[in-house]
Enzyme design. Sequence first.
Site, mmCIF file in Angstrom:
data_model
loop_
_atom_site.group_PDB
_atom_site.id
_atom_site.type_symbol
_atom_site.label_atom_id
_atom_site.label_comp_id
_atom_site.label_asym_id
_atom_site.label_seq_id
_atom_site.Cartn_x
_atom_site.Cartn_y
_atom_site.Cartn_z
ATOM 1 N N ASP A 249 0.873 -1.183 0.000
ATOM 2 C CA ASP A 249 0.000 0.000 0.000
ATOM 3 C C ASP A 249 0.906 1.227 0.000
ATOM 4 O O ASP A 249 2.135 1.105 0.036
ATOM 5 C CB ASP A 249 -0.948 0.003 1.220
ATOM 6 C CG ASP A 249 -2.220 0.812 0.955
ATOM 7 O OD1 ASP A 249 -2.114 2.042 0.745
ATOM 8 O OD2 ASP A 249 -3.318 0.232 0.943
ATOM 9 N N TYR B 238 -14.920 8.458 -10.958
ATOM 10 C CA TYR B 238 -14.694 7.077 -10.510
ATOM 11 C C TYR B 238 -15.343 6.088 -11.499
ATOM 12 O O TYR B 238 -14.708 5.116 -11.927
ATOM 13 C CB TYR B 238 -15.297 6.931 -9.112
ATOM 14 C CG TYR B 238 -15.254 5.545 -8.520
ATOM 15 C CD1 TYR B 238 -14.055 4.896 -8.243
ATOM 16 C CD2 TYR B 238 -16.445 4.880 -8.205
ATOM 17 C CE1 TYR B 238 -14.043 3.634 -7.672
ATOM 18 C CE2 TYR B 238 -16.430 3.620 -7.625
ATOM 19 C CZ TYR B 238 -15.228 2.993 -7.362
ATOM 20 O OH TYR B 238 -15.215 1.746 -6.793
HETATM 21 P P1 NAD Z 1 -10.172 1.721 0.089
HETATM 22 O O1 NAD Z 1 -10.285 3.164 -0.248
HETATM 23 O O2 NAD Z 1 -10.639 1.270 1.411
HETATM 24 O O3 NAD Z 1 -8.659 1.234 -0.085
HETATM 25 C C1 NAD Z 1 -7.902 1.611 -1.212
HETATM 26 C C2 NAD Z 1 -6.446 1.528 -0.825
HETATM 27 O O4 NAD Z 1 -5.689 1.967 -1.955
HETATM 28 C C3 NAD Z 1 -6.085 2.439 0.355
HETATM 29 O O5 NAD Z 1 -5.484 1.687 1.389
HETATM 30 C C4 NAD Z 1 -5.105 3.442 -0.243
HETATM 31 O O6 NAD Z 1 -4.056 3.806 0.631
HETATM 32 C C5 NAD Z 1 -4.581 2.689 -1.446
HETATM 33 N N1 NAD Z 1 -4.067 3.578 -2.485
HETATM 34 C C6 NAD Z 1 -4.581 4.750 -2.924
HETATM 35 N N2 NAD Z 1 -3.780 5.284 -3.852
HETATM 36 C C7 NAD Z 1 -2.732 4.438 -4.005
HETATM 37 C C8 NAD Z 1 -1.570 4.446 -4.819
HETATM 38 N N3 NAD Z 1 -1.282 5.462 -5.637
HETATM 39 N N4 NAD Z 1 -0.716 3.395 -4.712
HETATM 40 C C9 NAD Z 1 -0.964 2.379 -3.865
HETATM 41 N N5 NAD Z 1 -2.042 2.312 -3.060
HETATM 42 C C10 NAD Z 1 -2.922 3.345 -3.138
HETATM 43 O O7 NAD Z 1 -10.909 0.917 -1.087
HETATM 44 P P2 NAD Z 1 -11.636 -0.502 -1.021
HETATM 45 O O8 NAD Z 1 -13.021 -0.244 -0.614
HETATM 46 O O9 NAD Z 1 -10.824 -1.477 -0.287
HETATM 47 O O10 NAD Z 1 -11.678 -0.830 -2.579
HETATM 48 C C11 NAD Z 1 -10.790 -1.733 -3.198
HETATM 49 C C12 NAD Z 1 -11.207 -1.878 -4.643
HETATM 50 O O11 NAD Z 1 -12.558 -2.339 -4.713
HETATM 51 C C13 NAD Z 1 -11.165 -0.574 -5.452
HETATM 52 O O12 NAD Z 1 -10.799 -0.849 -6.781
HETATM 53 C C14 NAD Z 1 -12.605 -0.114 -5.435
HETATM 54 O O13 NAD Z 1 -12.923 0.682 -6.537
HETATM 55 C C15 NAD Z 1 -13.324 -1.451 -5.492
HETATM 56 N N6 NAD Z 1 -14.692 -1.360 -4.986
HETATM 57 C C16 NAD Z 1 -14.929 -1.177 -3.647
HETATM 58 C C17 NAD Z 1 -16.251 -1.105 -3.207
HETATM 59 C C18 NAD Z 1 -16.571 -0.910 -1.756
HETATM 60 O O14 NAD Z 1 -17.757 -0.756 -1.401
HETATM 61 N N7 NAD Z 1 -15.583 -0.928 -0.847
HETATM 62 C C19 NAD Z 1 -17.309 -1.209 -4.117
HETATM 63 C C20 NAD Z 1 -17.012 -1.344 -5.466
HETATM 64 C C21 NAD Z 1 -15.704 -1.449 -5.894
HETATM 65 N N1 SER Z 2 -18.658 1.538 -2.605
HETATM 66 C C1 SER Z 2 -18.156 2.206 -3.760
HETATM 67 C C2 SER Z 2 -18.378 3.672 -3.672
HETATM 68 O O1 SER Z 2 -19.348 4.043 -3.063
HETATM 69 C C3 SER Z 2 -18.820 1.672 -5.019
HETATM 70 O O2 SER Z 2 -17.834 1.433 -5.931
HETATM 71 O O3 SER Z 2 -17.616 4.404 -4.219
#
Ligand code: NAD
Ligand code: SER
Length: 325
Positions: free
Chosen positions: A38, A146
């Site tokens: 990360d 996004y």
């Molecule tokens: P999050 O925001 O909790 O975690 C993302 C992580 O990426 C963070 O720890 C951040 O420090 C890291 N990050 C940001 N920029 C960075 C960089 N330049 N280099 C390295 N690391 C970096 O996100 P999440 O909820 O765990 O989501 C993970 C994936 O799942 C993402 O692709 C997101 O779009 C996708 N997603 C999540 C959800 C959800 O509800 N959580 C829903 C749909 C899709």
């Molecule tokens: N949980 C995510 C958001 O709200 C959906 O990709 O951005």
Amino acid sequence: MTKETKRVLMTGAAGQIGSELARALRAKYGDANVVVTDLFRPSGDLAEGGPFELVDVTDAKAVDAIIGKYGIDTVYHLAALLSATGEKNPQKAWHVNMSGLYNVLEAARARNLVRVFSPSSIAVFGPTTPREMTPQDTVLGPTTMYGVTKVAGELLCDYYVLKYGLDVRGCRYPGIISHLTLPGGGTTDYAVAIFYDAVKHGRYTCFLREDTRLPMMYMPDCLKCTLDLMDADFARLRHHSNFNVTAMSFSAGELAAEIRKHMPGFEVRYEPDFRQAIADSWPASIDDRAARTEWDWKPDYDVAAMTADMLAALTKRRDDGTLGA
Ligand code: NAD
Ligand code: SER
């Protein structure tokens, strides 16, 4: 014939999903075989329970070098900026989400990796998409940066499958609900925050309207979904990086009512902010038959089971003193 994963790299592993998926992957492949990365070093077992490295995914050389250093064959690419954060800084969202994905795919292509996982989102859909039981293959048209990066990301992943035969997989996660790591700036975050505030304060102020209905999934199903998709037989897949998946749909008001079954005095006020427009552009429910047909996707948790489990887990953390103020 699906090739075997032996050594895994995860980007964005300190986030809401990565912090739990990393633990699941370590349990599956062994602590030493899952390299967790990360932008910052998380506290506790995530960084200490196996290899951890600081990696910025926008740095192509760093991404390629870490894959080479550990002999990685499979990447779970979770680093991204989510919807609400992305609307505050669209230029950065484009840079992190698109450069990060491109760098991972290029390193994977150049080093002939076995497989890449790149999650997409319900954010690929937009106001012109059918809102109820949104089909797998339909109009996209997102109105957030996004969502734009997730549509472009799906297309880019599928291009690498077609052009280079790289095995890239991904699903359109709905809002993910969990109790270990707080979400990092999405529109569905209210469905996590509501539980924390219910347990800590007995009341919550919601940034979406009471009648806002969105597709959601509990973390155990998110982990199962991800691991099952990555284990699926490639020959059965007609889609690759854009599978619709869902487990439940509810409005903010319906979730509050479900919480009240356990906490009758729970109070919610509704004060919609800029995230309301984002939520209004997304589906209310999702048709995930393609995932069910092509790799046997099936969730375990509905809203009642998820709510009971969330409240029990957070109440335990509150009583243990690990929930914070
Ligand atoms: P999050 O925001 O909790 O975690 C993302 C992580 O990426 C963070 O720890 C951040 O420090 C890291 N990050 C940001 N920029 C960075 C960089 N330049 N280099 C390295 N690391 C970096 O996100 P999440 O909820 O765990 O989501 C993970 C994936 O799942 C993402 O692709 C997101 O779009 C996708 N997603 C999540 C959800 C959800 O509800 N959580 C829903 C749909 C899709
Ligand atoms: N949980 C995510 C958001 O709200 C959906 O990709 O951005």
